[in-house]
Scaffold this motif. Structure first.
Motif, short mmCIF file in Angstrom:
data_model
loop_
_atom_site.label_atom_id
_atom_site.label_comp_id
_atom_site.label_asym_id
_atom_site.label_seq_id
_atom_site.Cartn_x
_atom_site.Cartn_y
_atom_site.Cartn_z
N PRO A 207 47.84 64.05 29.43
CA PRO A 207 48.48 63.78 30.72
C PRO A 207 47.46 63.27 31.74
O PRO A 207 46.27 63.55 31.64
CB PRO A 207 49.04 65.13 31.13
N TYR A 208 47.95 62.56 32.73
CA TYR A 208 47.06 62.02 33.76
C TYR A 208 46.34 63.13 34.52
O TYR A 208 45.24 62.93 35.04
CB TYR A 208 47.84 61.16 34.75
N SER A 209 46.94 64.30 34.59
CA SER A 209 46.36 65.41 35.34
C SER A 209 45.23 66.12 34.58
O SER A 209 44.45 66.86 35.18
CB SER A 209 47.43 66.43 35.71
N ALA A 210 45.13 65.88 33.26
CA ALA A 210 44.10 66.54 32.45
C ALA A 210 42.75 65.88 32.68
O ALA A 210 42.65 64.76 33.18
CB ALA A 210 44.49 66.47 30.98
N LYS A 211 41.70 66.58 32.30
CA LYS A 211 40.36 66.00 32.39
C LYS A 211 40.28 64.76 31.50
O LYS A 211 40.82 64.75 30.38
CB LYS A 211 39.30 67.00 31.96
N ALA A 212 39.64 63.73 31.99
CA ALA A 212 39.50 62.50 31.20
C ALA A 212 38.65 62.79 29.97
O ALA A 212 37.57 63.37 30.10
CB ALA A 212 38.86 61.41 32.04
N PRO A 213 39.10 62.43 28.77
CA PRO A 213 38.31 62.68 27.56
C PRO A 213 36.93 62.03 27.60
O PRO A 213 36.00 62.49 26.93
CB PRO A 213 39.18 62.07 26.44
N PHE A 214 36.77 60.99 28.40
CA PHE A 214 35.51 60.27 28.49
C PHE A 214 34.72 60.63 29.74
O PHE A 214 33.60 60.14 29.95
CB PHE A 214 35.77 58.75 28.48
N ASP A 215 35.30 61.49 30.61
CA ASP A 215 34.62 61.89 31.85
C ASP A 215 35.21 63.21 32.33
O ASP A 215 36.13 63.24 33.15
CB ASP A 215 34.79 60.82 32.93
N PRO A 216 34.68 64.32 31.84
CA PRO A 216 35.24 65.63 32.18
C PRO A 216 35.12 65.99 33.66
O PRO A 216 35.73 66.95 34.11
CB PRO A 216 34.43 66.60 31.30
N ALA A 217 34.37 65.22 34.42
CA ALA A 217 34.25 65.47 35.86
C ALA A 217 35.42 64.92 36.66
O ALA A 217 35.54 65.16 37.85
CB ALA A 217 32.94 64.89 36.39
N GLY A 221 43.94 60.40 35.21
CA GLY A 221 44.56 59.51 36.20
C GLY A 221 43.56 59.03 37.23
O GLY A 221 43.50 57.84 37.58
N GLY A 222 42.72 59.93 37.73
CA GLY A 222 41.72 59.56 38.72
C GLY A 222 40.72 58.57 38.19
O GLY A 222 40.33 57.62 38.88
N ALA A 223 40.29 58.78 36.93
CA ALA A 223 39.32 57.87 36.33
C ALA A 223 39.90 56.47 36.15
O ALA A 223 39.23 55.46 36.43
CB ALA A 223 38.84 58.42 34.99
N LEU A 224 41.15 56.41 35.71
CA LEU A 224 41.78 55.11 35.50
C LEU A 224 42.08 54.40 36.82
O LEU A 224 42.15 53.17 36.86
CB LEU A 224 43.07 55.27 34.70
N LEU A 225 42.21 55.16 37.90
CA LEU A 225 42.50 54.58 39.20
C LEU A 225 41.22 54.17 39.96
O LEU A 225 41.32 53.69 41.10
CB LEU A 225 43.31 55.55 40.06
N VAL A 278 28.82 49.53 26.65
CA VAL A 278 30.27 49.59 26.85
C VAL A 278 30.59 50.91 27.56
O VAL A 278 30.30 51.98 27.04
CB VAL A 278 31.02 49.51 25.51
N PRO A 279 31.14 50.87 28.78
CA PRO A 279 31.44 52.11 29.50
C PRO A 279 32.37 53.02 28.70
O PRO A 279 33.21 52.55 27.93
CB PRO A 279 32.12 51.61 30.78
N PRO A 280 32.23 54.34 28.89
CA PRO A 280 33.01 55.30 28.09
C PRO A 280 34.52 55.09 28.14
O PRO A 280 35.20 55.32 27.15
CB PRO A 280 32.61 56.65 28.71
N VAL A 281 35.06 54.65 29.28
CA VAL A 281 36.51 54.46 29.36
C VAL A 281 36.98 53.41 28.35
O VAL A 281 38.03 53.57 27.72
CB VAL A 281 36.94 54.06 30.79
N PHE A 282 36.18 52.36 28.16
CA PHE A 282 36.58 51.31 27.22
C PHE A 282 36.40 51.77 25.78
O PHE A 282 37.22 51.44 24.91
CB PHE A 282 35.79 50.03 27.48
#
Length: 358
Positions: A207-217, A221-225, A278-282
């Motif tokens: 879910p968007y509310s969970a910690k980003a798998p590539f950025d636990p900080a 949703g916040g990381a993608l935005l 390559v940044p972690p999100v990609f």
């Protein structure tokens, strides 16, 4: 037969809410004033005095764009404070690659039922990005269209105008073999490829509310935005320094489709894919969505949000200047001659590293 304001409100359009929004955003718009601004919000049109900007023989450059389905992520997460920067960046970054200084910006906000506080948050983000880019927010339109947009949805469009002195527009005509390609790092996914991003997120079950798998900080949703980077000030500084021959904003189509748009026939942009991380999100999108590397580089920016073709003798100095302006800069390739002088310009990506799995 006329319809009263109350009857119009019953039909889904609240004129008072629209007026309240105009009043709420006037301070934000006023804060973007620059040389040439000749009127505030509220009129039927916006005036801009080009002579006051100091141009001698200007050519006007205009762009328009939106932020695509990244809006759905903002709406679903309830985070509306950065999407305005995406809107501005998608327009003004396209202006600066043509050698133009952004002068003014107008926005279009459309929704089914106007939420004043939410819309004001979006517009304040637009104003903040305009200030950072040195352009004035001089007008816009807010439209309530019940029955067109689903409850809670809204749409954005932007329109920007810039100017460049006659004869100084990019790309230059002398691009050729030996010119150096500099890559300016992106801040994240920016505002392209979100239909695929959203599908990958849905399939991942995160879910968007969970910690980003590539950025636990950060939340997913916040990381993608993370908003699209504004390259205007740094690129204008490079243009003033001299030696820039072309620039390409890496949006939809990625490196392989945007770079050739600024190259002449008979040239090839040889880009070393191992020259930037390559940044972690990609990497997460690539692995989770099982997206091939060729599709990645023609869908996403993959870590390079702006490309600059420069004179070889000026490459080091320009990279140093851009770094001082806050950019992360890497030399990612060079221009070579194609086998035929009439061949369409193209990109050759080589040296795929371990971060670009098949």
């Amino acid at each position: 037969m006329s319809i009263s304001t109350e009857r119009y409100k019953e039909a889904g359009v609240d004129i008072d809410a629209g007026n309240a929004l105009v009043e709420a955003i006037k301070p934000a718009a006023k804060s973007t004033a620059r040389a040439g601004t000749a009127a505030g919000l509220g009129g039927f049109g916006a005036l801009f005095d080009l002579k006051a900007c100091g141009y001698r023989d200007p050519i006007l450059v205009a762009t328009t764009d939106g932020v695509g389905t990244k809006l759905k992520v903002a709406i679903e997460t309830g985070r509306h404070d950065t999407i305005g920067q995406d809107l501005v960046a998608m327009c003004v970054n396209d202006l600066v690659v043509q050698g133009a200084e952004p002068l003014f910006f107008l926005d279009y906000y459309a929704t089914g039922a106007l939420k004043v506080s939410e819309a004001a948050t979006v517009v304040r983000g637009i104003a903040a990005a305009c200030r950072e880019s040195g352009c004035a927010l001089i007008g816009g339109e807010t439209a309530e269209m019940p029955g067109v947009y689903a409850k809670g949805d809204y749409d954005l469009a932007g329109f920007a105008v810039g100017a460049v002195e006659r004869g100084e527009a990019l790309p230059r005509a002398d691009i050729g073999s030996g010119d150096i390609i500099l890559g300016l790092a992106s801040s994240g996914v920016h505002s392209n490829g979100f239909s695929l991003v959203r599908r990958i997120v849905s399939q991942s079950g995160v879910p968007y509310s969970a910690k980003a798998p590539f950025d636990p900080a950060e939340s997913l949703g916040g990381a993608l935005l993370t908003p699209t980077r504004l390259y205007v000030r740094s690129c204008l500084a490079a243009l003033r320094a001299g030696g820039v021959k072309a620039m390409a904003h890496i949006t939809g189509g990625g490196l392989t489709e945007n770079v050739p748009r600024v190259l002449p026939a008979g040239t090839v942009a040889r880009i070393d894919a191992s020259s930037w991380p390559v940044p972690p999100v990609f990497a997460w999108l690539m692995k989770t969505g099982k997206v091939g590397r060729e599709e990645m580089v023609r869908t996403f920016n993959c870590g390079i949000g702006m490309v600059m073709v420069v004179e070889a003798a000026r490459a080091w100095a320009l990279a140093h200047l851009l770094g001082a302006e806050g950019e992360t800069v890497r030399e990612i390739g060079q221009i070579a001659a194609a086998p035929s002088p009439d061949a369409a310009p193209s990109v050759e990506l080589t040296n795929w590293s371990a971060t670009w799995p098949d």
